[in-house]
Design a protein around this motif. Structure first.
Motif, PDB file in Angstrom:
ATOM      1  N   ILE A  22     -23.194  19.360-103.968  1.00 23.23           N
ATOM      2  CA  ILE A  22     -24.544  19.904-103.748  1.00 23.23           C
ATOM      3  C   ILE A  22     -25.052  19.482-102.376  1.00 23.23           C
ATOM      4  CG2 ILE A  22     -26.940  19.750-104.529  1.00 23.23           C
ATOM      5  CD1 ILE A  22     -25.733  19.424-107.396  1.00 23.23           C
ATOM      6  N   LEU A  23     -24.847  18.228-102.015  1.00 18.93           N
ATOM      7  CA  LEU A  23     -25.288  17.735-100.707  1.00 18.93           C
ATOM      8  C   LEU A  23     -24.582  18.480 -99.580  1.00 18.93           C
ATOM      9  CD1 LEU A  23     -26.969  15.744 -99.055  1.00 18.93           C
ATOM     10  CD2 LEU A  23     -25.108  14.100 -99.286  1.00 18.93           C
ATOM     11  N   GLU A  24     -23.284  18.739 -99.729  1.00 19.22           N
ATOM     12  CA  GLU A  24     -22.544  19.484 -98.704  1.00 19.22           C
ATOM     13  C   GLU A  24     -23.120  20.880 -98.504  1.00 19.22           C
ATOM     14  OE1 GLU A  24     -18.016  17.933 -98.470  1.00 19.22           O
ATOM     15  OE2 GLU A  24     -18.540  19.058-100.265  1.00 19.22           O
ATOM     16  N   GLY A  29     -23.309  22.554 -93.182  1.00 19.86           N
ATOM     17  CA  GLY A  29     -22.457  22.347 -92.015  1.00 19.86           C
ATOM     18  C   GLY A  29     -22.963  21.327 -91.013  1.00 19.86           C
ATOM     19  N   ALA A  30     -24.134  20.715 -91.269  1.00 16.38           N
ATOM     20  CA  ALA A  30     -24.623  19.679 -90.357  1.00 16.38           C
ATOM     21  C   ALA A  30     -23.639  18.515 -90.370  1.00 16.38           C
ATOM     22  CB  ALA A  30     -26.008  19.194 -90.778  1.00 16.38           C
ATOM     23  N   LYS A  31     -23.446  17.893 -89.236  1.00 15.95           N
ATOM     24  CA  LYS A  31     -22.505  16.779 -89.151  1.00 15.95           C
ATOM     25  C   LYS A  31     -23.171  15.502 -89.653  1.00 15.95           C
ATOM     26  CE  LYS A  31     -19.656  18.610 -85.528  1.00 15.95           C
ATOM     27  NZ  LYS A  31     -18.836  18.309 -84.387  1.00 15.95           N
ATOM     28  N   GLY A  35     -24.174   6.779 -91.604  1.00 15.97           N
ATOM     29  CA  GLY A  35     -24.817   6.535 -92.886  1.00 15.97           C
ATOM     30  C   GLY A  35     -26.288   6.912 -92.919  1.00 15.97           C
ATOM     31  N   GLN A  36     -27.003   6.644 -91.844  1.00 18.68           N
ATOM     32  CA  GLN A  36     -28.439   6.949 -91.820  1.00 18.68           C
ATOM     33  C   GLN A  36     -28.689   8.453 -91.876  1.00 18.68           C
ATOM     34  OE1 GLN A  36     -30.801   4.829 -92.343  1.00 18.68           O
ATOM     35  NE2 GLN A  36     -29.304   3.179 -92.360  1.00 18.68           N
ATOM     36  N   GLY A  40     -30.595  10.311 -94.924  1.00 19.50           N
ATOM     37  CA  GLY A  40     -31.755  11.160 -94.648  1.00 19.50           C
ATOM     38  C   GLY A  40     -31.646  12.507 -95.340  1.00 19.50           C
ATOM     39  N   TRP A  41     -30.471  13.124 -95.256  1.00 23.28           N
ATOM     40  CA  TRP A  41     -30.254  14.402 -95.925  1.00 23.28           C
ATOM     41  C   TRP A  41     -30.358  14.228 -97.433  1.00 23.28           C
ATOM     42  CZ3 TRP A  41     -30.093  19.313 -94.381  1.00 23.28           C
ATOM     43  CH2 TRP A  41     -29.893  19.587 -93.029  1.00 23.28           C
ATOM     44  N   ALA A  42     -29.736  13.188 -97.967  1.00 17.40           N
ATOM     45  CA  ALA A  42     -29.745  12.972 -99.415  1.00 17.40           C
ATOM     46  C   ALA A  42     -31.168  12.727 -99.921  1.00 17.40           C
ATOM     47  CB  ALA A  42     -28.837  11.802 -99.771  1.00 17.40           C
TER      48      ALA A  42
END
Length: 84
Positions: A22-24, A29-31, A35-36, A40-42
């Motif tokens: 789901i996160l992918e 496609g953002a790199k 870890g930060q 942030g995305w998660a």
């Protein structure tokens, strides 16, 4: 061969793998270079308006540790299964 058959240890049944999938898709496609950025995305994910609690763990888990059936039933009772 039946396309709907997956062995019981398949990643389809692993909650962490489902979350990662789901996160992918969400990142589109953002790199995720560090870890930060990944955290942030998660943290920005939502489900029914609720953000997940996301922390970076540096703990190394021991191999062979399992969850007892009653403990897993408690977790599974909170899950909503999709018919897909």
């Amino acid at each position: 061969m039946n396309q709907d058959y997956y062995p019981e240890h398949h990643s389809k049944y692993n909650p962490a793998e489902r979350c990662w999938r789901i996160l992918e898709k969400y990142c589109n496609g953002a790199k995720l270079t560090d870890g930060q950025t990944m955290l942030g995305w998660a943290k920005s994910l939502t489900r029914k308006g609720v953000h997940p609690v996301v922390e970076l763990s540096h703990t190394v888990c021991a191999k062979g540790v399992t969850v007892a059936k009653d403990g897993m039933q408690a977790v599974e009772s909170r899950l909503e299964r999709s018919r897909f």
